[in-house]
Design a protein around this motif. Structure first.
Motif, PDB file in Angstrom:
ATOM      1  N   LEU A  47       0.830  -1.199   0.000  1.00  0.00           N
ATOM      2  CA  LEU A  47       0.000   0.000   0.000  1.00  0.00           C
ATOM      3  C   LEU A  47       0.868   1.254   0.000  1.00  0.00           C
ATOM      4  O   LEU A  47       0.577   2.233  -0.718  1.00  0.00           O
ATOM      5  CB  LEU A  47      -0.919  -0.005   1.226  1.00  0.00           C
ATOM      6  CG  LEU A  47      -1.860   1.190   1.378  1.00  0.00           C
ATOM      7  CD1 LEU A  47      -2.788   1.303   0.169  1.00  0.00           C
ATOM      8  CD2 LEU A  47      -2.675   1.070   2.665  1.00  0.00           C
ATOM      9  N   GLY A  48       1.948   1.226   0.773  1.00  0.00           N
ATOM     10  CA  GLY A  48       2.869   2.363   0.788  1.00  0.00           C
ATOM     11  C   GLY A  48       3.528   2.594  -0.551  1.00  0.00           C
ATOM     12  O   GLY A  48       3.708   3.743  -0.982  1.00  0.00           O
ATOM     13  N   MET A  49       3.903   1.511  -1.253  1.00  0.00           N
ATOM     14  CA  MET A  49       4.533   1.666  -2.561  1.00  0.00           C
ATOM     15  C   MET A  49       3.551   2.235  -3.586  1.00  0.00           C
ATOM     16  O   MET A  49       3.943   3.030  -4.453  1.00  0.00           O
ATOM     17  CB  MET A  49       5.062   0.308  -3.036  1.00  0.00           C
ATOM     18  CG  MET A  49       6.305  -0.175  -2.314  1.00  0.00           C
ATOM     19  SD  MET A  49       7.703   0.971  -2.436  1.00  0.00           S
ATOM     20  CE  MET A  49       7.980   0.996  -4.197  1.00  0.00           C
ATOM     21  N   ILE A  50       2.289   1.853  -3.499  1.00  0.00           N
ATOM     22  CA  ILE A  50       1.292   2.427  -4.413  1.00  0.00           C
ATOM     23  C   ILE A  50       1.194   3.934  -4.206  1.00  0.00           C
ATOM     24  O   ILE A  50       1.163   4.718  -5.177  1.00  0.00           O
ATOM     25  CB  ILE A  50      -0.079   1.750  -4.187  1.00  0.00           C
ATOM     26  CG1 ILE A  50      -0.024   0.288  -4.642  1.00  0.00           C
ATOM     27  CG2 ILE A  50      -1.180   2.492  -4.944  1.00  0.00           C
ATOM     28  CD1 ILE A  50      -1.271  -0.496  -4.306  1.00  0.00           C
ATOM     29  N   ARG A  51       1.161   4.369  -2.959  1.00  0.00           N
ATOM     30  CA  ARG A  51       1.125   5.812  -2.677  1.00  0.00           C
ATOM     31  C   ARG A  51       2.426   6.483  -3.099  1.00  0.00           C
ATOM     32  O   ARG A  51       2.419   7.645  -3.528  1.00  0.00           O
ATOM     33  CB  ARG A  51       0.868   6.036  -1.192  1.00  0.00           C
ATOM     34  CG  ARG A  51      -0.501   5.537  -0.723  1.00  0.00           C
ATOM     35  CD  ARG A  51      -0.866   6.051   0.638  1.00  0.00           C
ATOM     36  NE  ARG A  51      -1.017   7.496   0.636  1.00  0.00           N
ATOM     37  CZ  ARG A  51      -1.412   8.207   1.690  1.00  0.00           C
ATOM     38  NH1 ARG A  51      -1.700   7.583   2.838  1.00  0.00           N
ATOM     39  NH2 ARG A  51      -1.523   9.506   1.633  1.00  0.00           N
ATOM     40  N   HIS A  52       3.531   5.765  -2.996  1.00  0.00           N
ATOM     41  CA  HIS A  52       4.823   6.314  -3.425  1.00  0.00           C
ATOM     42  C   HIS A  52       4.796   6.646  -4.912  1.00  0.00           C
ATOM     43  O   HIS A  52       5.173   7.756  -5.327  1.00  0.00           O
ATOM     44  CB  HIS A  52       5.930   5.295  -3.116  1.00  0.00           C
ATOM     45  CG  HIS A  52       7.243   5.603  -3.779  1.00  0.00           C
ATOM     46  ND1 HIS A  52       8.150   6.494  -3.241  1.00  0.00           N
ATOM     47  CD2 HIS A  52       7.801   5.140  -4.943  1.00  0.00           C
ATOM     48  CE1 HIS A  52       9.207   6.560  -4.044  1.00  0.00           C
ATOM     49  NE2 HIS A  52       9.017   5.759  -5.072  1.00  0.00           N
ATOM     50  N   TRP A  53       4.361   5.689  -5.722  1.00  0.00           N
ATOM     51  CA  TRP A  53       4.331   5.932  -7.167  1.00  0.00           C
ATOM     52  C   TRP A  53       3.287   6.983  -7.530  1.00  0.00           C
ATOM     53  O   TRP A  53       3.526   7.817  -8.423  1.00  0.00           O
ATOM     54  CB  TRP A  53       4.036   4.632  -7.919  1.00  0.00           C
ATOM     55  CG  TRP A  53       5.052   3.550  -7.700  1.00  0.00           C
ATOM     56  CD1 TRP A  53       4.833   2.293  -7.227  1.00  0.00           C
ATOM     57  CD2 TRP A  53       6.461   3.639  -7.945  1.00  0.00           C
ATOM     58  NE1 TRP A  53       6.004   1.587  -7.159  1.00  0.00           N
ATOM     59  CE2 TRP A  53       7.025   2.395  -7.606  1.00  0.00           C
ATOM     60  CE3 TRP A  53       7.296   4.656  -8.418  1.00  0.00           C
ATOM     61  CZ2 TRP A  53       8.387   2.135  -7.713  1.00  0.00           C
ATOM     62  CZ3 TRP A  53       8.656   4.398  -8.527  1.00  0.00           C
ATOM     63  CH2 TRP A  53       9.191   3.156  -8.178  1.00  0.00           C
ATOM     64  N   THR A  54       2.145   6.983  -6.837  1.00  0.00           N
ATOM     65  CA  THR A  54       1.105   7.983  -7.125  1.00  0.00           C
ATOM     66  C   THR A  54       1.623   9.387  -6.842  1.00  0.00           C
ATOM     67  O   THR A  54       1.379  10.327  -7.618  1.00  0.00           O
ATOM     68  CB  THR A  54      -0.142   7.706  -6.268  1.00  0.00           C
ATOM     69  OG1 THR A  54      -0.629   6.378  -6.568  1.00  0.00           O
ATOM     70  CG2 THR A  54      -1.234   8.715  -6.557  1.00  0.00           C
ATOM     71  N   ARG A  55       2.355   9.551  -5.752  1.00  0.00           N
ATOM     72  CA  ARG A  55       2.899  10.867  -5.399  1.00  0.00           C
ATOM     73  C   ARG A  55       3.925  11.338  -6.422  1.00  0.00           C
ATOM     74  O   ARG A  55       3.943  12.517  -6.813  1.00  0.00           O
ATOM     75  CB  ARG A  55       3.526  10.799  -4.011  1.00  0.00           C
ATOM     76  CG  ARG A  55       3.977  12.169  -3.489  1.00  0.00           C
ATOM     77  CD  ARG A  55       4.497  12.115  -2.067  1.00  0.00           C
ATOM     78  NE  ARG A  55       5.760  11.392  -1.976  1.00  0.00           N
ATOM     79  CZ  ARG A  55       5.892  10.182  -1.461  1.00  0.00           C
ATOM     80  NH1 ARG A  55       4.826   9.537  -1.001  1.00  0.00           N
ATOM     81  NH2 ARG A  55       7.069   9.595  -1.406  1.00  0.00           N
ATOM     82  N   HIS A  56       4.780  10.440  -6.875  1.00  0.00           N
ATOM     83  CA  HIS A  56       5.808  10.831  -7.839  1.00  0.00           C
ATOM     84  C   HIS A  56       5.235  11.084  -9.229  1.00  0.00           C
ATOM     85  O   HIS A  56       5.798  11.884  -9.996  1.00  0.00           O
ATOM     86  CB  HIS A  56       6.886   9.745  -7.907  1.00  0.00           C
ATOM     87  CG  HIS A  56       7.878   9.801  -6.787  1.00  0.00           C
ATOM     88  ND1 HIS A  56       7.559   9.441  -5.498  1.00  0.00           N
ATOM     89  CD2 HIS A  56       9.182  10.207  -6.755  1.00  0.00           C
ATOM     90  CE1 HIS A  56       8.618   9.597  -4.719  1.00  0.00           C
ATOM     91  NE2 HIS A  56       9.612  10.059  -5.450  1.00  0.00           N
ATOM     92  N   LEU A  57       4.133  10.412  -9.559  1.00  0.00           N
ATOM     93  CA  LEU A  57       3.530  10.642 -10.871  1.00  0.00           C
ATOM     94  C   LEU A  57       2.965  12.056 -11.001  1.00  0.00           C
ATOM     95  O   LEU A  57       2.826  12.574 -12.119  1.00  0.00           O
ATOM     96  CB  LEU A  57       2.414   9.612 -11.117  1.00  0.00           C
ATOM     97  CG  LEU A  57       2.878   8.220 -11.561  1.00  0.00           C
ATOM     98  CD1 LEU A  57       1.726   7.225 -11.490  1.00  0.00           C
ATOM     99  CD2 LEU A  57       3.454   8.280 -12.977  1.00  0.00           C
ATOM    100  N   LYS A  58       2.657  12.692  -9.881  1.00  0.00           N
ATOM    101  CA  LYS A  58       2.104  14.045  -9.924  1.00  0.00           C
ATOM    102  C   LYS A  58       3.135  15.074 -10.380  1.00  0.00           C
ATOM    103  O   LYS A  58       2.774  16.128 -10.912  1.00  0.00           O
ATOM    104  CB  LYS A  58       1.572  14.436  -8.545  1.00  0.00           C
ATOM    105  CG  LYS A  58       0.354  13.621  -8.105  1.00  0.00           C
ATOM    106  CD  LYS A  58      -0.105  14.044  -6.717  1.00  0.00           C
ATOM    107  CE  LYS A  58      -1.326  13.236  -6.277  1.00  0.00           C
ATOM    108  NZ  LYS A  58      -1.774  13.603  -4.907  1.00  0.00           N
ATOM    109  N   THR A  59       4.412  14.745 -10.181  1.00  0.00           N
ATOM    110  CA  THR A  59       5.467  15.716 -10.525  1.00  0.00           C
ATOM    111  C   THR A  59       6.335  15.269 -11.698  1.00  0.00           C
ATOM    112  O   THR A  59       7.034  16.091 -12.289  1.00  0.00           O
ATOM    113  CB  THR A  59       6.371  15.962  -9.298  1.00  0.00           C
ATOM    114  OG1 THR A  59       6.917  14.702  -8.859  1.00  0.00           O
ATOM    115  CG2 THR A  59       5.559  16.567  -8.151  1.00  0.00           C
ATOM    116  N   GLU A  60       6.302  14.000 -12.038  1.00  0.00           N
ATOM    117  CA  GLU A  60       7.160  13.491 -13.110  1.00  0.00           C
ATOM    118  C   GLU A  60       6.580  13.863 -14.477  1.00  0.00           C
ATOM    119  O   GLU A  60       5.396  13.655 -14.737  1.00  0.00           O
ATOM    120  CB  GLU A  60       7.297  11.967 -12.992  1.00  0.00           C
ATOM    121  CG  GLU A  60       8.225  11.353 -14.020  1.00  0.00           C
ATOM    122  CD  GLU A  60       9.638  11.904 -13.923  1.00  0.00           C
ATOM    123  OE1 GLU A  60      10.167  12.346 -14.964  1.00  0.00           O
ATOM    124  OE2 GLU A  60      10.193  11.914 -12.795  1.00  0.00           O
TER     125      GLU A  60
END
Length: 680
Positions: free
Chosen positions: A418-431
């Motif tokens: 679950l933490g990794m899903i939020r990790h990728w979601t957060r980075h997709l907002k800026t990448e």
């Protein structure tokens, strides 16, 4: 060098400098057996657990074994793929704990940490207990003493790991690779025999297996589904240890993340191949196996079987290598060894996690200190002690301990994914880079699949194993969680309390120095001279009177020497020495709250260990009491007795004594300064 130092060097080896940390890092060929021994060793008992659960419905239920094995393999593949994303995103070694803390918050991180700590302890207890049972089956005198033998094995493993992970890894590499070769070789030869129709039947294939009460032909569809779920949850023991690599990334050589991900992939491929091969071959060979406490369901010609029941691997090896006994004994030996060495995964993962928790303030800071061999010695010792306690409580019985297993690791699996899903979601907002975004989308899908699989498994495990012992694991996790939150709260409060402010710059308004006097001898005179050198506002000697004659003699000698320091005599009608001094110091403090009371205590420095019991006992008690007195500073003024020269002379002979002038004037060459040896 003293006896304790010699024994320590024999046990641990020579000390390593902090700059030699890179020399202890592991190449992939050593990292695989070090971190994967737990997951690989589960192949030795996970298939057994599947067959034991299915045996409740009779031998006909074994048809489900390979299907359950495939489902377990799919879960393992998903978990391995998910953790490959983790080691790339979080290479610092925090693993599940770091992922959950960064992305889900400190409470989720503490939950993961508590789950992993419990699981590491259980890994050692279960693996060592299984190895002890194998040993007891081969060595008759060990029967009835498995718990103490298991305790000895834990101590040996702890000692090996205290020498450092590289040396222990080299030691563990040979048996781990031997286990891989033995099992995979046996399975390959078995499939070769199967392809040509020569696959022999296991010795237990001749037995009749009766269903347990309430199972069999009368079993409802719901009961069958529940039974398959129990078998599946037991088979998921094969996944334990997969997360250890994500916690041990700092131990890999550079590039750390790439090497860890490659090792994780190799682990998954080998473990899945071994597990499925054993399950399929066992089914084809007609292996019959039940719970060790339910052997009465096995019969031969209508009579209960009295022979000992052996694990799947042992039964398969006995049949496949019936005419080649050396191979049979080799497989049994390396399997027993790998069950013991599987605990090494925990001995590598637990200390690293403990050091990270200590750095973040959730564990005692002692867990973050490296020992002489650059290993986290305190974490290794703590894990060994906890595992020994568990082994003694459950008398080294794997059947009882296995019920506590799995829950913790799947809790950490879920929160990590679950933490990794939020990790990728957060980075997709800026990448913004399209190729990088595509990689992140792919990684998020992998982690989402992993979360789905592990969540289903966790629910099944909780439902099927809660009353069988899983509740003990949950309770232990709650205890660890509460303790870690309490430690963090304590460290936060202490840090806030110790924060410097402007008031700390203020000088004390008055320094009242008192020198404790027992006799008027050299140590007292030295303490008086040192106290004078500090230039206090008030200086006086303090003597506690318990004998009028001794007091009078001291007063006369004090006057004869014409010391320019007044002597205060505290009368103690109950012959107490510590209480009058503490009360007097506190009276001075209360009279001047902004002042400081400086207490100087003359102490003897001795060279022999037994002399410690003959001197300084009152001084130790007094310092212990004054530590809790606000505004009171305690200073020990040492006086070296002749026996203390023994230590200095010994250090000079051994080359550990450096003369002050050599260091001050730079006369010690660089090589000798590092080793702290005198100039010859």
């Amino acid at each position: 060098m003293g006896v304790s130092d010699v024994s320590k060097r024999i046990l641990l080896g020579r000390k390593l400098r902090s700059s030699q940390l890179g020399e202890t890092l592991l190449p992939k060929r050593i990292a695989l057996p070090v971190f994967a021994s737990d997951a690989l060793s589960s192949v030795a008992y996970a298939p057994d657990e599947i067959f034991i659960m299915l045996s409740l419905a009779g031998a006909s239920a074994f048809v489900w074994s390979w299907k359950i094995g495939i489902v377990v393999a799919c879960v393992m593949a998903a978990v391995v793929a998910s953790y490959r994303q983790t080691v790339h995103a979080y290479p610092s070694g925090g693993g599940d704990y770091e992922v959950a803390t960064v992305n889900l918050g400190s409470k989720a991180g503490t939950t993961v940490a508590s789950a992993l700590l419990v699981d590491y302890v259980l890994t050692v207890a279960v693996s060592i207990s299984s190895g002890a049972q194998y040993a007891a089956g081969a060595i008759h005198p060990l029967n009835g003493h498995e718990a103490w033998f298991a305790t000895l094995l834990v101590i040996v493993l702890a000692a090996l790991n205290l020498r450092g992970i590289r040396e222990s890894g080299t030691f563990f590499a040979i048996p781990t690779y031997a286990f891989m070769v033995a099992v995979l070789g046996m399975c390959a030869y078995g499939f070769f025999q199967f392809a040509f129709g020569d696959l022999p039947k296991a010795a237990s294939a001749q037995y009749d297996l009766a269903p347990a009460s309430g199972y069999g032909d009368t079993m409802t569809t719901a009961a069958l589904v529940f039974l398959l779920a129990r078998a599946f949850s037991s088979g998921c023991a094969a996944l334990t240890g997969v997360e250890a690599i994500s916690n041990g990334v700092p131990a890999f050589r550079r590039p750390k993340s790439k090497n860890a991900a490659t090792t994780l992939l190799l682990l998954g491929l080998i473990a899945i191949t071994m597990m499925l091969s054993i399950i399929v071959l066992a089914k084809q060979m007609g292996v019959q196996i039940v719970d060790p406490g339910d052997l009465s369901r096995l019969t031969l010609n209508g009579q209960p079987v009295t022979a000992d029941q052996h694990p799947l691997i042992a039964q398969m090896a006995d049949a496949i290598f019936h005419d080649f006994r050396a191979a049979f004994y080799f497989i049994i030996t390396v399997t027993g060894i790998i069950l013991v060495l599987a605990a090494n995964t925990a001995f590598n993962g637990f200390p690293v996690l403990g050091s990270i928790l200590a750095k973040d303030g959730y564990a005692p800071r002692a867990l973050g200190s490296r020992g002489d061999r650059l290993a986290y010695s305190n974490g290794i010792l703590f894990l060994a002690i906890m595992a020994i306690i568990l082994i003694q409580i459950f008398d080294a019985e794997p059947t009882r301990l296995i019920q506590l297993y799995i829950v913790g690791v799947f809790v950490s699996f879920n929160l990590s994914q679950l933490g990794m899903i939020r990790h990728w979601t957060r980075h997709l907002k800026t990448e913004k880079d399209p190729s990088e975004r595509a990689r992140m989308y792919r990684s998020r899908v992998i982690n989402a699949v992993g979360l789905t699989f592990t969540a289903v498994v966790l629910v099944i495990v909780l439902i099927t194993k809660f009353f069988a012992g899983a509740w003990i694991t949950i309770l232990a996790m709650i205890v660890f969680y509460i303790v870690m939150r309490g430690i963090h709260r304590h460290y936060a409060n202490v840090s806030e309390e110790l924060a410097a402010d402007d008031e700390d710059k203020m000088m004390p308004s008055r320094v009242h120095a008192i020198v404790l006097v027992s006799k008027l001898h050299k140590p007292t005179l030295r303490a008086l001279a040192f106290a004078k050198a500090t230039r206090p506002n008030v200086l006086e000697g303090v003597y506690v009177s318990v004998d009028p004659e001794a007091t009078n003699r001291l007063l006369e000698e004090w006057d004869e020497r014409n010391l320019d320091v007044p002597l205060k005599v505290l009368h103690s009608p109950y012959r107490e020495l510590v209480r009058p001094i503490v009360e007097y110091a506190m009276e001075i403090r209360r009279a001047n709250p902004r002042g400081v009371v400086a207490v100087y205590i003359p102490e003897y420095v001795v060279g022999r260990w037994w002399e410690q019991f003959l001197h300084n006992q009152t001084a130790l008690r007094l310092k212990g009491r004054l530590l809790f007195a606000p505004g009171v500073m305690v200073t020990s003024v040492p006086y070296q007795l002749r026996s203390s020269e023994i230590v200095r002379e010994r250090e000079e002979r051994e080359g550990t004594w450096v003369r002050p002038n050599e260091v001050r004037f730079g006369d010690v060459p660089e090589r000798r300064r590092d080793r702290q040896i005198p100039r010859r």
